[in-house]
Design a protein around this motif. Structure first.
Motif, PDB file in Angstrom:
ATOM      1  N   ALA A  57       1.238  -6.306   3.979  1.00 37.49           N
ATOM      2  CA  ALA A  57       0.274  -5.701   4.897  1.00 37.49           C
ATOM      3  C   ALA A  57       0.560  -6.133   6.332  1.00 37.49           C
TER       4      ALA A  57
ATOM      5  N   VAL B 101      -6.684  -2.742   1.484  1.00 32.64           N
ATOM      6  CA  VAL B 101      -6.722  -3.347   2.808  1.00 32.64           C
ATOM      7  C   VAL B 101      -7.719  -2.616   3.701  1.00 32.64           C
TER       8      VAL B 101
ATOM      9  N   VAL C  36      -7.594  -8.155   2.951  1.00 35.77           N
ATOM     10  CA  VAL C  36      -6.871  -7.686   1.777  1.00 35.77           C
ATOM     11  C   VAL C  36      -7.602  -8.146   0.522  1.00 35.77           C
TER      12      VAL C  36
END
Length: 204
Positions: free
Chosen positions: A92, A122, A83
């Motif tokens: 996430a 991401v 990330v």
């Protein structure tokens, strides 16, 4: 497929041809998914500003490309998540967990300085082993986050062991603040213990 078979899968994006890599690759019983972001075939970033939407776009790509190599998300044993801001790490991880409630792979999540485009939040890599959904031995430390994020501290498939990214975080804080040696040594006893557990023959 034969144990020695190799299969490369391309998504059709120009970058794969330019950089000579595959979106997914099968070697024997293992399927590897390249680091994948939420870019579609037209070069647009899906879900700008929304890490959950980007995870969903990535997992859709992964399911397709791994499927082309004969792999399945249910057989994923290892995930690596990058990330661009650790502040979106929780969202996430929770988004990815929706796909791995049963697979519970070994997992690593880290922050990186940036991806190819500023709007990419991401990137995800996945490793799968045929039949892992049914045959894998999943080792848990009992920590609450392993259930929340649907991952295992270690996963054993046959003679292979996959270990999650580990830090020196313990109840009450971080072990050995400012002391790299203490932080490193704090992780190894737990790893060794779980490897010993995973190596214990199962009773039938």
């Amino acid at each position: 497929m034969t144990p020695t078979s190799r299969l490369n899968v391309a998504s059709g994006r120009q970058l794969e041809q330019t950089a000579h890599y595959s979106r997914a690759l099968r070697v024997g019983d293992t399927v590897l998914q390249s680091g994948t972001t939420a870019i579609d075939r037209q070069g647009n970033v899906r879900g700008e500003g929304n890490v959950t939407a980007q995870v969903d776009a990535i997992m859709k790509i992964a399911a397709w490309s791994m499927g082309k190599a004969g792999g399945r998300l249910d057989d994923v044993v290892r995930s690596r998540v990058y990330v661009t801001d650790i502040a979106v790490g929780d969202a996430a991880a929770r988004a990815i967990a929706r796909y791995f409630r049963d697979a519970r792979p070994a997992a690593t999540l880290v922050q990186v300085n940036g991806l190819a485009r500023p709007t990419q939040l991401v990137e995800i890599e996945l490793d799968a082993v045929d039949g892992a959904a049914a045959s894998a031995q999943r080792i848990s430390s009992g920590g609450p986050l392993e259930s929340v994020y649907a991952y295992s501290r270690a996963v054993r498939v046959g003679d292979r062991v996959f270990i999650s990214g580990s830090t020196a975080l313990r109840a009450g804080g971080v072990e050995g603040p400012g002391d790299m040696y203490r932080r490193s040594s704090a992780r190894w006893p737990r790893r060794a213990e779980r490897l010993a557990i995973s190596s214990t023959p199962r009773r039938t």
